[in-house]
Motif scaffolding. Structure first.
Motif, short mmCIF file in Angstrom:
data_model
loop_
_atom_site.label_atom_id
_atom_site.label_comp_id
_atom_site.label_asym_id
_atom_site.label_seq_id
_atom_site.Cartn_x
_atom_site.Cartn_y
_atom_site.Cartn_z
N UNK A 67 -35.48 -81.28 66.75
CA UNK A 67 -36.23 -81.32 65.49
C UNK A 67 -35.79 -80.17 64.60
N UNK A 68 -35.41 -80.49 63.38
CA UNK A 68 -34.92 -79.50 62.43
C UNK A 68 -36.05 -79.07 61.50
N UNK A 69 -36.43 -77.81 61.60
CA UNK A 69 -37.50 -77.23 60.81
C UNK A 69 -37.12 -77.17 59.34
N UNK A 70 -38.09 -77.41 58.45
CA UNK A 70 -37.83 -77.39 57.01
C UNK A 70 -37.33 -76.03 56.53
N UNK A 71 -37.83 -74.95 57.11
CA UNK A 71 -37.39 -73.63 56.67
C UNK A 71 -35.89 -73.44 56.90
N UNK A 72 -35.39 -73.86 58.06
CA UNK A 72 -33.95 -73.75 58.32
C UNK A 72 -33.15 -74.60 57.34
N UNK A 73 -33.66 -75.80 57.07
CA UNK A 73 -32.99 -76.68 56.11
C UNK A 73 -32.97 -76.07 54.71
N UNK A 74 -34.11 -75.54 54.28
CA UNK A 74 -34.20 -74.97 52.94
C UNK A 74 -33.26 -73.79 52.76
N UNK A 75 -33.15 -72.96 53.77
CA UNK A 75 -32.25 -71.81 53.71
C UNK A 75 -30.79 -72.27 53.69
N UNK A 76 -30.45 -73.24 54.54
CA UNK A 76 -29.08 -73.74 54.58
C UNK A 76 -28.69 -74.40 53.26
N UNK A 77 -29.59 -75.17 52.68
CA UNK A 77 -29.29 -75.79 51.39
C UNK A 77 -29.10 -74.75 50.30
N UNK A 78 -29.89 -73.69 50.34
CA UNK A 78 -29.70 -72.60 49.38
C UNK A 78 -28.34 -71.94 49.58
N UNK A 79 -27.94 -71.74 50.83
CA UNK A 79 -26.64 -71.15 51.12
C UNK A 79 -25.51 -72.03 50.61
N UNK A 80 -25.63 -73.33 50.80
CA UNK A 80 -24.60 -74.25 50.34
C UNK A 80 -24.54 -74.26 48.81
N UNK A 81 -25.69 -74.19 48.19
CA UNK A 81 -25.72 -74.14 46.72
C UNK A 81 -25.05 -72.85 46.21
#
Length: 184
Positions: A67-81
């Motif tokens: 299960x992928x936590x939203x916080x990890x996803x949000x941080x990774x998407x910010x990093x990719x941006x």
């Protein structure tokens, strides 16, 4: 407080301000429209950016099928941006101003290897089990998914600029890469 927020985070949909004037929360479907991403931006500009970006991507990759936590996803998407911003493929301008300034000062800090990793991370974020696929509902889910897919498309565009005869030492070089002459 309000001027600081409006200046540094112009596109955040909602800021809740507590009774002593402190910010309690931010929410929206955009990459930088949540507390987690905004907090990560603060750590990025205060610490070694390359380390922060690698860690954000690696944290999602380490989850695998769990299960992928939203916080990890949000941080990774910010990093990719951030990577997209550094390569001149930023979105419509919803970056916090502090991040814009940081990107100018740190444009040569990152490795092209982050591009391929970014695509894998986005695919994982969009694959169940992923909390962000549950957090957003209805139109918000459609909007969020569209934003993430647009980010993926921009990352694919950046990656397509790479050719086998291109020497790159930094992500910023992708947009102005110098090709090695072919040996004859």
């Amino acid at each position: 407080m309000t001027n600081y927020l409006a200046t540094n985070f112009p596109d955040v949909s909602i800021f809740l301000v507590n009774d002593v004037g402190g910010v309690m929360g931010a929410w929206g479907v955009g990459i930088f429209q949540n507390d987690t991403a905004l907090d990560w931006v603060g750590s990025l500009v205060d610490q070694d950016g390359a380390v922060q970006i690698h860690a954000a991507l690696d944290d999602v990759l380490g989850i695998r099928a769990d299960y992928l936590d939203a916080d990890l996803s949000d941080i990774a998407l910010a990093a990719i941006e951030v990577i997209a911003l550094l390569c001149g493929e930023g979105n419509d301008g919803s970056y916090p101003n502090v991040l814009r300034q940081w990107s100018i000062e740190n444009s040569a800090s990152f490795e092209p290897a982050m591009l391929e990793k970014s695509l894998v991370v986005i695919d994982r974020i969009l694959t169940k089990p992923s909390e962000n696929l549950e957090v957003f509902e209805g139109e918000a889910l459609v909007q969020w998914t569209g934003i993430v897919l647009a980010l993926r498309s921009r990352m694919e565009g950046i990656a397509s600029k790479l050719r086998p005869d291109t020497q790159l030492n930094t992500i910023s070089g992708i947009c102005s890469a110098e090709t090695e002459p072919n040996e004859r």
